[in-house]
Design an enzyme around this catalytic site. Structure first.
Site, PDB file in Angstrom:
ATOM      1  N   GLY A   1      12.328 -15.497  38.811  1.00 37.14           N
ATOM      2  CA  GLY A   1      11.966 -14.886  37.546  1.00 37.14           C
ATOM      3  C   GLY A   1      11.248 -13.562  37.722  1.00 37.14           C
TER       4      GLY A   1
ATOM      5  N   THR B   1      12.456 -10.235  37.486  1.00 35.63           N
ATOM      6  CA  THR B   1      13.016  -8.985  36.988  1.00 35.63           C
ATOM      7  C   THR B   1      12.045  -8.241  36.076  1.00 35.63           C
ATOM      8  OG1 THR B   1      14.079 -10.118  35.126  1.00 35.63           O
ATOM      9  CG2 THR B   1      15.393  -9.825  37.147  1.00 35.63           C
TER      10      THR B   1
ATOM     11  N   GLY C   1       7.721  -8.523  34.062  1.00 37.47           N
ATOM     12  CA  GLY C   1       6.473  -9.242  33.860  1.00 37.47           C
ATOM     13  C   GLY C   1       5.717  -9.563  35.134  1.00 37.47           C
ATOM     14  N   ILE C   2       5.083 -10.738  35.142  1.00 39.48           N
ATOM     15  CA  ILE C   2       4.272 -11.149  36.283  1.00 39.48           C
ATOM     16  C   ILE C   2       5.116 -11.246  37.545  1.00 39.48           C
ATOM     17  CG2 ILE C   2       2.922 -13.053  37.239  1.00 39.48           C
ATOM     18  CD1 ILE C   2       1.927 -13.646  34.405  1.00 39.48           C
TER      19      ILE C   2
ATOM     20  N   SER D   1      -0.752 -21.787  34.673  1.00 36.90           N
ATOM     21  CA  SER D   1      -1.358 -21.102  33.542  1.00 36.90           C
ATOM     22  C   SER D   1      -2.636 -21.810  33.141  1.00 36.90           C
ATOM     23  CB  SER D   1      -0.376 -21.113  32.361  1.00 36.90           C
ATOM     24  OG  SER D   1      -1.012 -20.764  31.153  1.00 36.90           O
TER      25      SER D   1
ATOM     26  N   TYR E   1       4.625 -26.144  26.348  1.00 34.33           N
ATOM     27  CA  TYR E   1       4.403 -25.222  27.459  1.00 34.33           C
ATOM     28  C   TYR E   1       3.241 -25.710  28.328  1.00 34.33           C
ATOM     29  CZ  TYR E   1       2.886 -20.960  29.880  1.00 34.33           C
ATOM     30  OH  TYR E   1       2.497 -20.057  30.836  1.00 34.33           O
TER      31      TYR E   1
END
Length: 262
Positions: free
Chosen positions: A14, A16, A18-19, A139, A152
């Site tokens: 993941g 590509t 953001g974080i 998170s 989430y």
């Protein structure tokens, strides 16, 4: 502290934007060759080009790792890694009683099972080489479950358990496994999320301030964390300097979680 990851290969899922993209850039700046992962070839190629402007070695590893076929494509592109960062994740708000079974499964499959799938593939090679670093990006929502997105929060709580369990599996091998508890972080997706909650027409600075006051008042920073601040911790945990840190839930949360323990 000079962190040198020359000769190491990293995969950031993941990554590509953001974080994940910030983590990939940080690892590359420390000398690692970094595989960029996303669901489409186009998004991965664009990210490799964009990140490569600042130097570093990047490898394209496209594939939707929430599917068996996508995961196999990534394994073919990057057969072995020294550093695995499971950064892929989805989030969004929904009233608790409106979350249907399919949505619960989608969050578990994307935020938890993808990490399990990657670890299951890459951990044996790390153990064989007696060195490796695995980090699962969790998170603050794993500990302080938000009422507006408990699906989430559930997935990130599960990721803490996955991290601790695989750290035990890797005990005594020279491989470390940790979770990184990221606090409220400033990304494009979070900007959309903030505007969804506090109003689409507010200027960003005002929207961010209102979001922190109304939805994340526990933050001691009283601002969103920048992705590069998360990446700094990940780069450290990926280094030889972090050789005695394993099985942990390391917080980069701006003091959001109201606890003196991780």
């Amino acid at each position: 502290m000079l962190i040198d990851l020359s000769g190491k290969t990293a995969l950031v899922t993941g990554s590509t934007q953001g974080i994940g993209a910030a983590i990939a850039a940080g690892l590359a700046a420390a000398g690692a060759g970094v595989a960029i992962n996303g669901r489409s070839e186009a998004s991965v190629d664009e990210a490799v080009t964009r990140l490569g402007v600042n130097g570093g070695t990047f490898i394209a590893a496209p594939g939707d790792i929430a599917t068996d076929g996508g995961a196999e494509a990534v394994f073919a592109a990057v057969p072995d890694v020294d550093i695995l960062v499971n950064s892929l994740g989805i989030f969004g708000s929904r009233p608790a009683l409106e979350i249907e079974d399919a949505e619960w499964r989608r969050y578990f499959d994307t935020n938890v099972l993808t990490a399990v799938r990657m670890i299951r593939h890459y951990l044996p090679g790390m153990v064989e080489r007696s060195w490796g670093r695995i980090q699962n990006i969790a998170s603050d929502s794993a500990v302080a479950i938000p009422a507006e997105m408990i699906h989430y929060g559930m997935s990130k709580t599960a990721l803490l358990a996955v991290s601790r369990g695989f750290a035990k599996e890797a005990a005594g091998t020279g491989v470390t496994v940790n979770a990184v508890i990221a606090g409220p972080t400033h990304t494009g997706g979070v900007e959309d999320f903030v505007h969804e909650l506090v109003g689409a027409d507010l200027p960003w600075d005002e929207a961010q301030g209102r979001f922190m006051r109304e939805y994340r008042p526990q933050s001691l920073l009283q601002r969103l964390i920048e992705p590069e601040e998360i990446a700094n911790m990940v780069v450290y945990l990926s280094s030889p300097f972090a050789s005695a840190t394993t099985g942990g839930a390391v917080r980069v949360d701006g003091g959001y979680v109201d606890s003196i323990l991780p």
